[in-house]
Motif scaffolding. Structure first.
Motif, PDB file in Angstrom:
ATOM      1  N   ARG A  49      -4.555  12.159  -0.891  1.00 52.96           N
ATOM      2  CA  ARG A  49      -5.070  13.181  -1.799  1.00 52.96           C
ATOM      3  C   ARG A  49      -5.981  12.502  -2.814  1.00 52.96           C
ATOM      4  N   TYR A  50      -7.289  12.834  -2.795  1.00 51.07           N
ATOM      5  CA  TYR A  50      -8.226  12.311  -3.791  1.00 51.07           C
ATOM      6  C   TYR A  50      -8.504  13.443  -4.774  1.00 51.07           C
ATOM      7  N   GLN A  51      -8.332  13.174  -6.043  1.00 45.93           N
ATOM      8  CA  GLN A  51      -8.609  14.205  -7.058  1.00 45.93           C
ATOM      9  C   GLN A  51     -10.112  14.320  -7.256  1.00 45.93           C
ATOM     10  N   ILE A  69      -8.189  13.261   2.632  1.00 45.68           N
ATOM     11  CA  ILE A  69      -8.879  12.425   3.613  1.00 45.68           C
ATOM     12  C   ILE A  69      -7.846  11.755   4.520  1.00 45.68           C
ATOM     13  N   ALA A  70      -8.312  11.395   5.698  1.00 41.90           N
ATOM     14  CA  ALA A  70      -7.417  10.712   6.634  1.00 41.90           C
ATOM     15  C   ALA A  70      -7.893   9.282   6.814  1.00 41.90           C
ATOM     16  N   THR A  71      -6.947   8.357   6.886  1.00 40.29           N
ATOM     17  CA  THR A  71      -7.325   6.960   7.112  1.00 40.29           C
ATOM     18  C   THR A  71      -6.208   6.220   7.835  1.00 40.29           C
ATOM     19  N   VAL A  72      -6.605   5.212   8.610  1.00 42.91           N
ATOM     20  CA  VAL A  72      -5.605   4.344   9.216  1.00 42.91           C
ATOM     21  C   VAL A  72      -5.536   3.021   8.457  1.00 42.91           C
ATOM     22  N   ARG A  73      -6.425   2.863   7.459  1.00 43.44           N
ATOM     23  CA  ARG A  73      -6.412   1.605   6.693  1.00 43.44           C
ATOM     24  C   ARG A  73      -6.351   1.891   5.192  1.00 43.44           C
ATOM     25  N   PRO A  74      -5.240   2.390   4.716  1.00 45.18           N
ATOM     26  CA  PRO A  74      -5.140   2.746   3.303  1.00 45.18           C
ATOM     27  C   PRO A  74      -5.325   1.568   2.354  1.00 45.18           C
ATOM     28  N   GLU A  75      -5.093   0.342   2.841  1.00 44.89           N
ATOM     29  CA  GLU A  75      -5.229  -0.820   1.954  1.00 44.89           C
ATOM     30  C   GLU A  75      -6.665  -1.095   1.549  1.00 44.89           C
ATOM     31  N   THR A  76      -7.599  -0.433   2.243  1.00 45.24           N
ATOM     32  CA  THR A  76      -9.000  -0.686   1.890  1.00 45.24           C
ATOM     33  C   THR A  76      -9.574   0.350   0.926  1.00 45.24           C
ATOM     34  N   ILE A  77      -8.731   1.231   0.392  1.00 44.52           N
ATOM     35  CA  ILE A  77      -9.280   2.286  -0.481  1.00 44.52           C
ATOM     36  C   ILE A  77      -9.991   1.722  -1.697  1.00 44.52           C
ATOM     37  N   PHE A  78      -9.614   0.514  -2.087  1.00 44.42           N
ATOM     38  CA  PHE A  78     -10.239  -0.063  -3.295  1.00 44.42           C
ATOM     39  C   PHE A  78     -11.706  -0.376  -3.075  1.00 44.42           C
ATOM     40  N   ALA A  79     -12.100  -0.497  -1.821  1.00 46.42           N
ATOM     41  CA  ALA A  79     -13.506  -0.779  -1.516  1.00 46.42           C
ATOM     42  C   ALA A  79     -14.259   0.496  -1.135  1.00 46.42           C
ATOM     43  N   GLY A 122      -8.469  14.166  12.166  1.00 46.54           N
ATOM     44  CA  GLY A 122      -7.629  14.160  10.970  1.00 46.54           C
ATOM     45  C   GLY A 122      -7.784  15.448  10.185  1.00 46.54           C
ATOM     46  N   VAL A 123      -8.092  15.294   8.901  1.00 46.07           N
ATOM     47  CA  VAL A 123      -8.228  16.487   8.056  1.00 46.07           C
ATOM     48  C   VAL A 123      -9.691  16.801   7.792  1.00 46.07           C
ATOM     49  N   GLU A 183       2.497   6.761  -2.482  1.00 43.00           N
ATOM     50  CA  GLU A 183       3.593   7.718  -2.389  1.00 43.00           C
ATOM     51  C   GLU A 183       4.175   7.954  -3.788  1.00 43.00           C
ATOM     52  N   ALA A 184       4.353   6.878  -4.516  1.00 45.22           N
ATOM     53  CA  ALA A 184       4.920   6.961  -5.857  1.00 45.22           C
ATOM     54  C   ALA A 184       4.022   7.796  -6.767  1.00 45.22           C
ATOM     55  N   GLU A 185       2.724   7.669  -6.523  1.00 45.84           N
ATOM     56  CA  GLU A 185       1.765   8.382  -7.376  1.00 45.84           C
ATOM     57  C   GLU A 185       1.588   9.822  -6.921  1.00 45.84           C
ATOM     58  N   GLY A 186       2.116  10.152  -5.734  1.00 48.23           N
ATOM     59  CA  GLY A 186       1.966  11.517  -5.221  1.00 48.23           C
ATOM     60  C   GLY A 186       0.650  11.709  -4.494  1.00 48.23           C
ATOM     61  N   ALA A 187      -0.037  10.610  -4.176  1.00 47.85           N
ATOM     62  CA  ALA A 187      -1.329  10.715  -3.488  1.00 47.85           C
ATOM     63  C   ALA A 187      -1.154  10.724  -1.974  1.00 47.85           C
ATOM     64  N   LEU A 188       0.031  10.383  -1.501  1.00 44.57           N
ATOM     65  CA  LEU A 188       0.262  10.372  -0.057  1.00 44.57           C
ATOM     66  C   LEU A 188       0.765  11.740   0.371  1.00 44.57           C
TER      67      LEU A 188
END
Length: 764
Positions: A49-51, A69-79, A122-123, A183-188
């Motif tokens: 979930r992107y605000q 958005i859908a992704t298989v590589r969530p660790e790259t969101i910072f880029a 995906g979505v 998940e903790a942030e509620g973005a998942l």
RNA sequence: GGGCGGUUAGCUCAGUGGUAGAGCAUUCGCUUCACACGCGAGAGGUCGUAGGUUCAAGUCCUAUACCGCCCA
């Protein structure tokens, strides 16, 4: 290699640039597309979930104020540099041009539209991370996005864009940590199982990491275009022909080739950099002069690029670098280029063949070869590709030790057909071994007979006026090692054929067959059909030469018939020549044992000779074969052992031919031909011929009668089938004359057989 | 998702529109003076399935099933 690179660079086709490349984190080097295997791996697809920057924006694929958005590589969101949607996707049309916040770091990125997005995936919306995905890189280029990296060369998270908690984490560990934080942030929103095709390094088996890096590339499009022109013009033919399309498709969709590798071995790239990073490459006029030795750059401090070339960047030079290139005037190049045929497995069509094609045109302006023969792969017994990791490889040296090199070559050749893969089968090696043994024994038989003839004084050189002296010398030669043949075997055949009184029917038959097989094999080899060639030679040598000719020649050899001695030697030598390419060792050895010192490999290849043709002998010998087979069959039926002689009589219009050659039939089948037989007879009915035997011994009459009645039914069926065809107006009107004649002949032949069979059956 | 190959005898495979083949395995007989790694005689296949073209299809065309490979 230096010349190639300099030429490409100075021609603007090799360049250094920042591109997304495939990085092997284990080997610490880049990889080309071809060094990567695609594997389906189970993973998770995360919906995030992107605000949106404006919380009041109407909903698209989620709640108002957000985009999923859908992704298989969530660790790259910072880029991430953008969110992309398809321009035709109604759900998102109102969002294009707005901004959204990356979860966790809250950095704002734009929402863009790009055709490359799959609406159904995906979505519907994707995060765009140009530094870590090839498709994203391309989308980023189209939209002018920056391409910051958050993964270092070891595959660990890095960069100021990454929250400190995740920095230094290994990429797969980071994925779990980031998902947990999201998940903790509620973005998942959700995470579900998803099978993705990921790139695996062929060598290290590690997941390939797409990274942005400055590397050397070759601009392939112009090079590929030149090859496509060549293929259109017919400069090169592929065999099997179907690979032409595969070859073309790859060239048409070619991408630039990353040629620099960060390896310790290999050819170092001849490129230098000054302190400002400017590139220096040797000149076309003097490509061998290192730039740091070049007086014109003496005022600079140059550092050589530590990278080396991809191995195929040298392999693709093979067709011409072996022939004196870059000196195009060299003798070898002038004589042998383009080469006639390239033989290789289809698995390196792209790696090697296509790159040789491109290098060929680029460096010599011509196609590197005329024909490209792609053979199949040698698979293990289960039909799997051999590989080191599977440990299912087969060591050729073991096979050579077990069966012999010739037998192994025979097996490969025999199994090769039209580019099909070959499944390993030890039985084929046994067949090859047995064949080599058969050939050896046939030669032994020949030599023994030459010796016997010599001992009997049949090859004596007294009386030089003897018109047959040349033949005596020819055979005699086989017994002593001499430097040259007194007469070549092809000439011996032609000369002895010109004196038919010297030859038996069997001699004339095998000479005619040899000529036909020689032509057939030559034609097959010209067409590069090695499998069909060796199969033809196998069956000629074993089934015709050994099983029939040698057996039929025995009576004539007992008599010391010179023409037969010549025929045996000449046909055997021909066979050795024809087999030599596939079975070089045994044929060489046997050829030398026949008195030759010169290597078989340097002899001229046998050619067809019309004068050797003999249709009459071929037909007549077929009748002898039928008579022998029929007689043997009757002996079996009567329970006689091979050495027990049986009296037989003949019937049918071809009986005369058999009687003319009675020694052959009586010798091979061990029977006595008698004019007629008293009492009840058994018979074996063949085309044009019946063989009759007295009803005696241990025959099971009921069993025999049953078989004959079955045969009668079969004949009736054949007759009515053929008559049916001849009664069909369409067949008579449209079939070729030979085919119609053949059917007419069949009706006559089968009817005659039926009459003869019924006559025999009438006794019971 | 796109493309290619394969499916024929128990096994491994050839097969060029015109009577289905090989090697091995199998049955029976044979130390017959080149060869038992051999010789002879047999048995064993409606050629994956369904249509079509043709006088004629294992072979050409279309569809389909299954196996395998390549590309994305």
């Amino acid at each position: 290699m230096r010349h190639q690179f300099v030429k490409l660079y100075q021609g603007g086709l090799a360049y250094r640039g920042e591109r997304i490349v495939n990085w092997d984190v284990a080997a610490q080097t880049t990889l080309s597309e071809l060094e990567i295997d695609r594997e389906e791996r189970k993973g998770q697809m995360s919906t995030l979930r992107y605000q949106l920057a404006d919380p009041a924006t109407p909903a698209s694929n989620g709640e108002a104020g957000e985009i999923l958005i859908a992704t298989v590589r969530p660790e790259t969101i910072f880029a991430d540099q953008a969110i992309a949607v398809h321009p035709d996707d109604e759900r998102f049309r109102h969002l294009i041009g707005l901004q959204a916040r990356i979860p966790l770091t809250k950095r704002l990125i734009p929402i863009i539209a790009d055709e490359a997005v799959e609406m159904g995936f995906g979505v519907g919306a994707l995060k765009i991370t140009p530094a870590h995905d090839p498709t994203d890189f391309e989308i980023g280029e189209r939209h002018g996005l920056a391409r910051p990296s958050v993964i270092d060369l070891n595959g660990n998270l890095t960069s100021d864009l990454v929250p400190e908690a995740f920095r230094g984490l290994e990429r797969f560990a980071a994925r779990k940590a980031v998902v947990k934080a999201l998940e903790a942030e509620g973005a998942l929103v959700e995470q579900k199982d998803h099978v993705t095709a990921i790139g695996i390094s062929e060598r290290t088996k590690v997941a390939v990491e797409p990274i942005v890096s400055t590397q050397w590339f070759v601009n392939m499009k112009p090079l590929a275009a030149r090859v496509l022109e060549g293929l259109d013009a017919g400069d090169m033919k592929l065999l099997p022909e179907r690979y032409t399309k595969v070859n073309r498709d790859w060239l048409e969709n070619i991408r630039d080739w990353n040629i620099s590798r960060q390896l310790w071995w290999g050819h170092q790239i001849p490129a230098w950099y000054d302190e400002e990073g400017k590139v220096y490459v040797p000149s076309l006029q003097n490509p061998d002069l290192d730039c740091d030795q070049d007086p014109q750059y003496a005022h600079l401090t140059l550092r050589r690029d530590p990278d080396v070339f991809d191995t195929w960047f040298s392999s693709n030079l093979w067709p011409f670098s072996t022939l004196g290139w870059p000196d195009l005037a060299s003798e070898d190049f002038q004589k042998f280029y383009p080469t006639q045929v390239l033989v290789t497995g289809y698995d390196i069509l792209f790696f090697w063949v296509a790159r040789m094609q491109m290098a060929g045109y680029a460096q010599t302006d011509r196609a590197p070869f005329e024909r490209i023969m792609l053979h199949g792969l040698y698979l293990d017994e289960k039909g799997q590709k051999m590989s080191k990791s599977k440990g299912n490889g087969i060591d050729p040296l073991e096979l050579f030790g077990q069966y012999g090199v010739d037998a192994s070559r025979f097996a490969f050749a025999f199994l090769s057909t039209g580019g099909q893969d070959i499944k390993h089968d030890p039985r084929r090696y046994e067949q090859g071994r047995n064949f080599a043994n058969k050939l050896w024994n046939a030669a032994r038989f020949a030599t023994l007979n030459f010796q016997k003839a010599d001992e009997a004084g049949l090859l004596g050189e007294s009386g030089t006026d003897d018109a047959q002296m040349v033949f005596k010398r020819y055979v005699h030669h086989a017994l002593y090692e001499r430097s040259d043949d007194p007469i070549r075997s092809r000439d011996a055949l032609a000369q002895v054929k010109a004196q038919p009184e010297l030859l038996t029917l069997a001699d004339r038959w095998i000479i005619s067959r040899l000529d036909a097989v020689t032509r057939e094999v030559s034609g097959l080899l010209d067409a590069l059909d090695i499998g069909a060639a060796i199969r033809a030679l196998y069956s000629f040598t074993w089934d015709e030469f050994c099983d029939w000719y040698i057996e039929a020649a025995k009576p004539a050899l007992q008599e010391g018939r010179l023409g037969t001695l010549v025929t045996v030697k000449a046909v055997l030598e021909h066979i050795l020549k024809l087999l030599h390419p596939v079975m070089p060792f045994v044929t060489s050895e046997l050829y030398q044992s026949l008195g030759h010192r010169r290597q078989l490999a340097v002899h001229t290849w046998p050619e067809g000779d019309d004068s050797l043709h003999d249709d009459e002998a071929t037909r007549a010998f077929e009748t002898l074969r039928a008579a022998v087979s029929a007689a043997r069959s009757l002996k079996n039926e009567l329970g006689l052992s091979p050495q027990e002689r049986l009296n037989i009589a003949l019937d049918g219009e071809k009986a005369g031919v058999v009687l003319d050659n009675r020694a052959v039939v009586e010798g091979i089948a061990r029977v006595n031909l008698v004019p007629s037989l008293e009492g009840r007879t058994l018979s074996a009915v063949e085309a044009g011929l019946s063989v009759l035997a007295p009803l005696e011994g241990t025959v099971d009459i009921a069993d025999w009668l049953g078989k004959q009645k079955k045969r009668l039914t079969e004949l009736d069926k054949q007759i009515s089938q053929a008559q049916g065809k001849l009664g069909n107006a369409g067949f008579v009107a449209r079939a070729p004359a030979e085919v119609i004649e053949e059917e007419q002949r069949r009706v006559q032949d089968f009817s005659a057989q039926k009459v003869r069979l019924e006559a025999v059956l009438a006794q019971f």
